[in-house]
Motif scaffolding. Structure first.
Motif, PDB file in Angstrom:
ATOM      1  N   ALA A  89      -5.118   5.980   0.770  1.00 52.73           N
ATOM      2  CA  ALA A  89      -4.513   5.934   2.102  1.00 52.73           C
ATOM      3  C   ALA A  89      -5.545   5.461   3.125  1.00 52.73           C
ATOM      4  O   ALA A  89      -5.256   4.607   3.980  1.00 52.73           O
ATOM      5  N   PRO A 109      -6.038  10.446  -1.162  1.00 49.39           N
ATOM      6  CA  PRO A 109      -6.542  10.214   0.203  1.00 49.39           C
ATOM      7  C   PRO A 109      -7.383   8.946   0.321  1.00 49.39           C
ATOM      8  O   PRO A 109      -7.295   8.242   1.330  1.00 49.39           O
ATOM      9  N   SER A 145       3.484   8.362  -3.506  1.00 50.13           N
ATOM     10  CA  SER A 145       2.417   9.333  -3.622  1.00 50.13           C
ATOM     11  C   SER A 145       1.077   8.638  -3.884  1.00 50.13           C
ATOM     12  O   SER A 145       0.956   7.811  -4.791  1.00 50.13           O
ATOM     13  N   LEU A 158      -3.288  15.572   6.916  1.00 48.55           N
ATOM     14  CA  LEU A 158      -2.324  15.578   5.810  1.00 48.55           C
ATOM     15  C   LEU A 158      -3.001  15.972   4.492  1.00 48.55           C
ATOM     16  O   LEU A 158      -2.489  16.812   3.749  1.00 48.55           O
ATOM     17  N   TYR A 159      -4.171  15.380   4.241  1.00 50.57           N
ATOM     18  CA  TYR A 159      -4.832  15.620   2.953  1.00 50.57           C
ATOM     19  C   TYR A 159      -5.842  16.760   3.002  1.00 50.57           C
ATOM     20  O   TYR A 159      -6.352  17.171   1.970  1.00 50.57           O
ATOM     21  N   ILE A 215       3.205   5.234   9.244  1.00 48.44           N
ATOM     22  CA  ILE A 215       2.089   5.300  10.198  1.00 48.44           C
ATOM     23  C   ILE A 215       2.198   4.119  11.139  1.00 48.44           C
ATOM     24  O   ILE A 215       2.269   2.957  10.711  1.00 48.44           O
ATOM     25  N   GLN A 218      -4.274  11.560  11.319  1.00 43.95           N
ATOM     26  CA  GLN A 218      -3.097  11.944  10.525  1.00 43.95           C
ATOM     27  C   GLN A 218      -3.483  12.190   9.061  1.00 43.95           C
ATOM     28  O   GLN A 218      -3.099  13.190   8.458  1.00 43.95           O
ATOM     29  N   VAL A 219      -4.254  11.258   8.522  1.00 40.80           N
ATOM     30  CA  VAL A 219      -4.648  11.365   7.108  1.00 40.80           C
ATOM     31  C   VAL A 219      -5.543  12.576   6.887  1.00 40.80           C
ATOM     32  O   VAL A 219      -5.417  13.306   5.897  1.00 40.80           O
ATOM     33  N   LYS A 279      -0.413  12.599  -2.247  1.00 40.81           N
ATOM     34  CA  LYS A 279       0.684  13.017  -1.363  1.00 40.81           C
ATOM     35  C   LYS A 279       1.448  11.785  -0.907  1.00 40.81           C
ATOM     36  O   LYS A 279       0.911  10.670  -0.929  1.00 40.81           O
ATOM     37  N   ASN A 280       2.665  12.019  -0.475  1.00 39.88           N
ATOM     38  CA  ASN A 280       3.453  10.915   0.066  1.00 39.88           C
ATOM     39  C   ASN A 280       3.000  10.630   1.489  1.00 39.88           C
ATOM     40  O   ASN A 280       3.020  11.528   2.337  1.00 39.88           O
ATOM     41  N   LEU A 281       2.605   9.418   1.715  1.00 40.28           N
ATOM     42  CA  LEU A 281       2.137   9.049   3.051  1.00 40.28           C
ATOM     43  C   LEU A 281       3.343   8.733   3.933  1.00 40.28           C
ATOM     44  O   LEU A 281       4.188   7.927   3.556  1.00 40.28           O
TER      45      LEU A 281
END
Lengths: 331, 209
Positions: free
Chosen positions: A305, A302, A299, A277-278, A263, A273-274, A258-260
């Motif tokens: 990130a 996880p 992108s 998001l994931y 942050i 957040q992560v 995914k696009n981070l």
């Protein structure tokens, strides 16, 4: 006084609960009746033996078994009626007038024929067949996932270990189960804090959502709603331990890229957040107060990130099971 | 070994003051999860031993005590605090046990194998040191088991009263309240139970001198 009456009064005499005239009659009978006297002596010995009885310790696993059953009873939901659990004997003894039964069966047969041999068939099929979702989320809207992670981890230095069980994150119960095990010979008291949803920092104070003991070689189970972050504190041998568990509201079944986004938060805030998001569980320990600033990234998966965030604070990150990651001190 | 015997009062068996008990119950009523955990921790030994006293074997006692705690959890909001909490929980244990008995309709069978074969001269009564010696501990365990078997041989209603009075120090008033019986009935039943026990223990009491 007769023997039967005397024996009825054994307890009263023993407990000194008799009026003097009755007592005198009782004692006179005992003096004259060797059989009652012998019985009274046996009576006293039996009571002495009972007073000396020893208590048992509760069986191993008793406490956690009780708490698990309590937890189960808390979550009881009405079960759908299954044809195999019906009381068929009762069903077949219901008295239904034969004519009404015949009419009902005929109507049902007619409807079935209509549905089967007319265009109604395809319409009703669409109405009653659940459409299966193909998304990656595992949550209330996605009942199709069966392979859900269960991960056990040991906390360095402590004899307590923790298991996060996401198998109940499903359409029926959106709940994670945290199971605590101890190898210590002493009961370990632990506290679970539910971190406020808007907490920006790991130090946000609140009162424990749960406090309890992990008995020696026993388990304790705590259920937590999805979308919650908890902090687990305990002390053992004079040392304090703290772990955070970030549990997303939607658990992902694949490690999708995914696009981070940008942050700019504490490590705690970034991990939260992560996690959301994931759709991954993150178990973290160590200093989460440092700030981390990351530009919006291309992108990525996880683990990448989490690696970027963890290394800012000198923490290491590793995947420990499907959709479960651990962030802890050490590179 | 699965069970250990002990007379020592541990933290989990520590008797709470009335005020502490009320505070803990209020926390349970308020839905604080940890509070019920603590309540189980505090009362589990007493509840399990009471269940053992009336059920007569550890497996049934385990089931009865667990179910009793679940019922306590589900009905704690209805506990008004007029009665002693221990009395209330003992009533629940008693009801769970009697309900189970009704369901199973299987009468308990006391196996002769459960009786401990006490060899002659195997037990002495030399009580010099206050602290129990290894032989003394074994003797106490054997003696406890003999009495336990004798209590198991009593009918339900007598066994429950004996367990409450002698093993759990309940007063006549508390037993009457727990069992919804007049005090006079409790007293007469206890007397009959003691007489029956004295007969059952006849052989053993001779052995113990």
């Amino acid at each position: 006084m007769k023997c039967a009456r005397t024996q009825d009064l054994f307890s009263s005499h023993l407990e000194n609960a008799m009026e003097p005239p009755l007592r005198a009659a009782f004692e006179q009978h005992l003096a004259e009746c060797p059989e009652c006297k012998a019985r009274y002596e046996k009576f006293n010995v039996a009571i002495l033996m009972m007073e000396e009885m020893q208590e048992l310790d509760v069986p191993e696993g008793f406490h956690s078994a009780v708490m698990a059953r309590v937890e189960q009873s808390r979550r009881v939901v009405p079960q759908p009626v299954r044809w195999w659990s019906l009381d068929w004997q009762r069903v077949f003894t219901v008295r239904v007038p034969a004519r009404a039964l015949a009419m009902g069966l005929s109507a049902a047969l007619l409807v079935a024929l209509l549905v089967q041999f007319t265009p109604l068939h395809s319409i009703t099929a669409n109405l009653i067949t659940p459409s299966r979702q193909t998304g990656q989320g595992i949550g209330p809207n996605d009942p199709g996932t069966e392979k859900l992670p269960v991960k056990h981890w040991d906390v360095n230095g402590s004899s307590m270990s923790i298991i996060v069980d996401a198998s109940a994150v499903s359409s029926a119960q959106n709940i994670y189960s945290l199971q605590f095990k101890s190898k210590s010979s002493e009961a370990i008291r632990f506290y679970v804090f539910r971190m406020p949803a808007d907490a920006k920092s790991a130090e946000a104070g609140n009162s424990p959502f749960y406090s309890g003991y992990v008995e020696s070689k026993q388990d304790a189970v705590v259920s937590v709603d999805a979308g919650t972050t908890v902090r687990i504190d305990w002390k053992q041998d004079g040392r304090a331990y703290r772990e955070y568990v970030f549990m997303p509201s939607q658990l992902s079944s694949v490690a999708a890229s995914k696009n981070l986004p940008v942050i700019d938060a504490s490590i705690y805030g970034a991990l939260k957040q992560v996690s959301e998001l994931y759709g991954v569980v993150v178990i973290a320990s160590g200093d989460l107060s440092k700030n981390v600033s990351l530009a919006a990234g291309a992108s990525q998966r996880p683990e990448d990130a989490l690696y970027d965030i963890a290394r800012v604070a000198g923490l290491k990150c590793e995947g420990v099971a499907l959709s479960i990651y651990k962030v802890q001190p050490g590179i | 070994m699965f069970f250990n015997t002990s007379k020592q009062k541990s933290e989990q068996g520590k008797v709470l003051t009335r005020a502490e008990e009320q505070a803990l119950l209020q926390r349970c009523k308020d839905g604080e999860n940890g509070a019920f955990d603590e309540l189980v921790h505090r009362y589990q030994k007493r509840v399990f031993n009471f269940a053992y006293g009336i059920a007569g074997n550890p497996d049934d006692a385990n089931d009865v005590a667990q179910e009793a705690f679940v019922r306590v959890f589900n009905s704690i909001q209805t506990f008004r605090g007029d009665a002693n909490f221990t009395t209330w929980i003992y009533r629940i244990v008693t009801n769970v046990y009697l309900d189970d008995r009704k369901k199973s309709k299987n009468h308990r069978l006391i196996s002769l194998d459960e009786y401990i074969d006490l060899e002659e001269n195997s037990i002495s009564r030399q009580i010099v040191d206050e602290s129990p010696q290894p032989g003394e501990i074994a003797e106490n365990k054997e003696r406890s088991q003999v009495v336990r078997n004798a209590i198991n041989a009593l009918p339900d209603y007598q066994r429950i009263i004996v367990t409450m009075y002698h093993l759990h120090d309940r007063s006549y008033d508390e037993i009457a309240e727990t069992m919804h019986l007049p005090i006079g009935t409790v007293k007469s039943r206890l007397n009959r139970a003691r007489l029956a026990l004295a007969e059952i223990l006849k052989t053993e009491t001779e052995l113990f001198g």
